[in-house]
Write a protein that holds these residues in place. Structure first.
Motif, PDB file in Angstrom:
ATOM      1  N   PRO A 238       0.833  -1.204   0.000  1.00  8.72           N
ATOM      2  CA  PRO A 238       0.000   0.000   0.000  1.00  8.72           C
ATOM      3  C   PRO A 238       0.867   1.253   0.000  1.00  8.72           C
ATOM      4  N   ALA A 239       0.290   2.339  -0.494  1.00  7.30           N
ATOM      5  CA  ALA A 239       1.014   3.611  -0.550  1.00  7.30           C
ATOM      6  C   ALA A 239       0.469   4.623   0.444  1.00  7.30           C
ATOM      7  N   HIS A 240      -0.554   4.235   1.212  1.00  8.75           N
ATOM      8  CA  HIS A 240      -1.202   5.172   2.126  1.00  8.75           C
ATOM      9  C   HIS A 240      -1.543   4.471   3.431  1.00  8.75           C
ATOM     10  N   PHE A 241      -1.427   5.203   4.531  1.00 10.12           N
ATOM     11  CA  PHE A 241      -1.626   4.621   5.854  1.00 10.12           C
ATOM     12  C   PHE A 241      -3.063   4.141   6.088  1.00 10.12           C
ATOM     13  N   LYS A 242      -4.009   4.615   5.318  1.00  7.43           N
ATOM     14  CA  LYS A 242      -5.396   4.159   5.470  1.00  7.43           C
ATOM     15  C   LYS A 242      -5.518   2.667   5.182  1.00  7.43           C
ATOM     16  N   ASP A 243      -4.559   2.118   4.459  1.00  7.70           N
ATOM     17  CA  ASP A 243      -4.588   0.702   4.110  1.00  7.70           C
ATOM     18  C   ASP A 243      -3.732  -0.158   5.041  1.00  7.70           C
TER      19      ASP A 243
ATOM     20  N   ASN B 103       8.237   4.773   2.317  1.00 12.16           N
ATOM     21  CA  ASN B 103       8.964   4.908   1.049  1.00 12.16           C
ATOM     22  C   ASN B 103       8.360   6.008   0.185  1.00 12.16           C
ATOM     23  N   LYS B 104       7.051   6.014   0.093  1.00 16.55           N
ATOM     24  CA  LYS B 104       6.345   7.024  -0.698  1.00 16.55           C
ATOM     25  C   LYS B 104       6.566   8.418  -0.104  1.00 16.55           C
ATOM     26  N   ALA B 105       6.594   8.501   1.232  1.00 17.27           N
ATOM     27  CA  ALA B 105       6.836   9.795   1.879  1.00 17.27           C
ATOM     28  C   ALA B 105       8.231  10.315   1.534  1.00 17.27           C
ATOM     29  N   PHE B 106       9.224   9.423   1.534  1.00 19.41           N
ATOM     30  CA  PHE B 106      10.582   9.848   1.191  1.00 19.41           C
ATOM     31  C   PHE B 106      10.654  10.300  -0.265  1.00 19.41           C
TER      32      PHE B 106
ATOM     33  N   THR C 213       7.072   4.337  15.915  1.00 18.50           N
ATOM     34  CA  THR C 213       5.921   4.320  15.019  1.00 18.50           C
ATOM     35  C   THR C 213       6.186   5.228  13.831  1.00 18.50           C
ATOM     36  N   PHE C 214       5.350   5.119  12.819  1.00 15.26           N
ATOM     37  CA  PHE C 214       5.469   5.999  11.657  1.00 15.26           C
ATOM     38  C   PHE C 214       5.362   7.466  12.075  1.00 15.26           C
ATOM     39  N   VAL C 215       4.406   7.778  12.948  1.00 15.88           N
ATOM     40  CA  VAL C 215       4.192   9.167  13.371  1.00 15.88           C
ATOM     41  C   VAL C 215       5.412   9.691  14.121  1.00 15.88           C
ATOM     42  N   GLN C 216       5.962   8.876  15.004  1.00 19.13           N
ATOM     43  CA  GLN C 216       7.154   9.312  15.744  1.00 19.13           C
ATOM     44  C   GLN C 216       8.320   9.585  14.797  1.00 19.13           C
ATOM     45  N   PHE C 217       8.529   8.689  13.850  1.00 21.14           N
ATOM     46  CA  PHE C 217       9.616   8.868  12.886  1.00 21.14           C
ATOM     47  C   PHE C 217       9.382  10.123  12.061  1.00 21.14           C
TER      48      PHE C 217
ATOM     49  N   TRP D 148       4.654  13.472   4.508  1.00 25.75           N
ATOM     50  CA  TRP D 148       4.043  12.467   5.387  1.00 25.75           C
ATOM     51  C   TRP D 148       2.517  12.586   5.389  1.00 25.75           C
ATOM     52  N   ASP D 149       2.006  13.811   5.406  1.00 25.06           N
ATOM     53  CA  ASP D 149       0.544  13.997   5.375  1.00 25.06           C
ATOM     54  C   ASP D 149      -0.068  13.347   4.141  1.00 25.06           C
ATOM     55  N   ASP D 150       0.633  13.426   3.031  1.00 24.84           N
ATOM     56  CA  ASP D 150       0.098  12.899   1.771  1.00 24.84           C
ATOM     57  C   ASP D 150       0.016  11.369   1.754  1.00 24.84           C
ATOM     58  N   VAL D 151       0.702  10.705   2.687  1.00 22.53           N
ATOM     59  CA  VAL D 151       0.570   9.245   2.782  1.00 22.53           C
ATOM     60  C   VAL D 151      -0.211   8.851   4.035  1.00 22.53           C
ATOM     61  N   GLY D 152      -0.853   9.836   4.649  1.00 21.51           N
ATOM     62  CA  GLY D 152      -1.739   9.548   5.780  1.00 21.51           C
ATOM     63  C   GLY D 152      -1.055   9.407   7.122  1.00 21.51           C
ATOM     64  N   VAL D 153       0.219   9.743   7.208  1.00 22.51           N
ATOM     65  CA  VAL D 153       0.927   9.674   8.487  1.00 22.51           C
ATOM     66  C   VAL D 153       0.903  11.074   9.092  1.00 22.51           C
ATOM     67  N   THR D 154      -0.089  11.321   9.934  1.00 21.23           N
ATOM     68  CA  THR D 154      -0.320  12.657  10.472  1.00 21.23           C
ATOM     69  C   THR D 154      -0.433  12.615  11.990  1.00 21.23           C
ATOM     70  N   ARG D 155      -0.163  13.742  12.596  1.00 19.86           N
ATOM     71  CA  ARG D 155      -0.334  13.861  14.041  1.00 19.86           C
ATOM     72  C   ARG D 155      -1.818  13.798  14.404  1.00 19.86           C
ATOM     73  N   LYS D 156      -2.104  13.171  15.530  1.00 14.24           N
ATOM     74  CA  LYS D 156      -3.493  13.112  15.975  1.00 14.24           C
ATOM     75  C   LYS D 156      -3.899  14.481  16.514  1.00 14.24           C
ATOM     76  N   SER D 157      -5.121  14.866  16.209  1.00 18.39           N
ATOM     77  CA  SER D 157      -5.653  16.137  16.727  1.00 18.39           C
ATOM     78  C   SER D 157      -6.675  15.824  17.807  1.00 18.39           C
ATOM     79  N   PHE D 158      -6.702  16.642  18.833  1.00 18.14           N
ATOM     80  CA  PHE D 158      -7.616  16.440  19.961  1.00 18.14           C
ATOM     81  C   PHE D 158      -8.517  17.666  20.114  1.00 18.14           C
ATOM     82  N   PRO D 159      -9.778  17.422  20.446  1.00 23.57           N
ATOM     83  CA  PRO D 159     -10.702  18.561  20.597  1.00 23.57           C
ATOM     84  C   PRO D 159     -10.326  19.434  21.789  1.00 23.57           C
TER      85      PRO D 159
END
Length: 431
Positions: free
Chosen positions: A332-337, A356-359, A392-396, A420-431
């Motif tokens: 897969p090329a995206h973290f959603k998968d 790999n895609k992020a790099f 984890t991916f997010v930490q890296f 990284w955002d474009d492959v779905g590796v993003t920081r979690k947001s909290f309300p």
């Protein structure tokens, strides 16, 4: 694919590809059985590989039993002696080998005295000389052996064929292994000022012609060397693929920078780092900028007639091959998968496609040569001491963004964060 005994190893050909070969009805029974044997052997080494990286996260200099670990960075006496005595080695290399042989014997003398094995007065001058130098050689030595199609790893490295400073042989595989190891070493030395694979001029040993029709290549950290099969029905030319060699030797570099547990996301990052540096080495050899490179890993490993272009694509994970005998590239090329799995140490080869895609994204966005900015960011990330063993991916991703900002300012950080955002590796947001 030969059956063999082995230690904890990293294979270039991923287990999901072997599994596809084993299950495809388009393959003859002997080929399917061979793939199943290779899969079984791969699974048997998982525990040792995990133990290896666990040990690397303990205090440096000690093994699990609390003893001083074996120092593997020093070239063994017998190899130095061979180089020093070899008349067809160039004189400069021969002189270096003689010097380093004397030095290593001084180091051994110092160790023996520390253990109470030698008389202090008889060795005082030797020890004083040793204290003034480090326990490393000043030159990296390459050696290529012929495994002579032996499939028992216990018999490695095999017959010595070519050592540092010797001219090319008549065996193309030997010369390719020697020359491409040199490309990897020069990349790390010239671009990152890193000496060999451990930054202490560790020798680089390779064995070619391993097994009978063995369709794989691997770095074995337990015996600290590269091993190459000759290939057969589908895969071949491992010694001729500098990105393959760069990938495998980078696993050793990872051991000496930020050891990443070989499981789950950290294991996928371990594989990703090897792909990223392997592709940079290939692009440097071919003098390609990020935007005109093909970003294919192992493109010259596929035999003619196979419907595919490589083992993996960093530009477009999941598109490297689609062959009824192989199946379709599953990366897969995206973290959603991303899905949790027990296979392949938690999908270490499968999910490496996401970072790999992020790099790739970052390299193309920066422009120029991939190692100039994106590569430098990834390198500083691995050397930062901020990458945990179970990263984890997010930490890296977060560390790469921080390093991008340190090196190239806010604009650099923005480029890497978007990659990284474009492959779905993003920081979690909290309300």
């Amino acid at each position: 694919m030969a059956t063999r005994n082995h230690h904890n190893v990293c294979y270039m050909v991923p287990p999901y590809l072997l599994n596809a070969i084993a299950e495809s009805s388009n393959n003859e029974d002997p080929i399917r059985e061979s793939a199943r044997n290779a899969l079984s052997l791969h699974k048997s080494c998982i525990g040792k590989r995990e133990k290896r990286f666990t040990a690397l996260t303990t205090p440096r200099g000690f093994n699990a039993a609390g003893n001083i670990a074996q120092h593997r960075s020093i070239v063994p006496d017998h190899m130095l002696q061979h180089i020093a005595d070899c008349q067809d080695v160039d004189s400069t290399t021969r002189d270096c080998a003689k010097r380093d042989l004397e030095h290593i014997r001084n180091v051994h003398a110092k160790y023996q005295q520390a253990q109470g094995l030698r008389d202090e007065s008889s060795d005082q001058k030797t020890l004083e000389a040793t204290d003034k130098s480090s326990e490393t050689t000043e030159k990296t030595y390459r050696a290529v052996y012929d495994a002579q199609n032996d499939e028992k790893e216990a018999n490695l490295p095999g017959k010595l064929v070519r050592v540092e400073g010797q001219a090319a042989t008549k065996d193309e595989s030997v010369n390719e292994a020697y020359d491409n190891a040199g490309h990897v070493l020069s990349f790390y030395a010239d671009i990152f000022n890193w000496k060999s694979i451990d930054n202490k001029n560790m020798h680089v040993v390779s064995s070619v012609h391993f097994g009978k029709n063995y369709e794989n290549a691997f770095w074995d950290p337990e015996i600290a060397q590269m091993v190459y099969g000759d290939g057969h029905t589908f895969l071949t030319n491992f010694t001729g693929c500098v990105d393959v060699i760069g990938h495998e030797l980078t696993h050793a570099v990872t051991e000496h920078t930020s050891p990443l547990d070989y499981n789950g996301q950290s294991g996928a990052l371990n594989e990703h780092v090897s792909d990223a540096f392997g592709i940079m080495i290939k692009q440097r050899v071919e003098n390609e900028t990020a935007d005109n490179a093909d970003w294919l890993i192992g493109e010259n490993c596929l035999m003619p007639g196979v419907k595919g272009v490589a083992l993996r694509s960093m530009k477009a994970p999941g598109t490297a091959y689609d062959d009824p005998r192989f199946g379709k590239d599953p990366q897969p090329a995206h973290f959603k998968d991303y899905k949790m799995t027990q296979d392949d140490n938690g999908g270490v080869h499968l999910y490496s496609g996401i970072p790999n895609k992020a790099f790739y994204n970052a390299s193309v966005a920066f422009g120029g040569y991939s190692w100039e900015k994106a590569g430098k960011i990834w390198w500083e990330t691995m050397k930062s001491g901020q990458i945990p063993a179970k990263c984890t991916f997010v930490q890296f991703a977060d560390v790469t963004v921080d390093k991008a900002e340190e090196l190239f300012g806010d604009s650099g950080a923005t480029i890497v964060r978007k990659a990284w955002d474009d492959v779905g590796v993003t920081r979690k947001s909290f309300p």
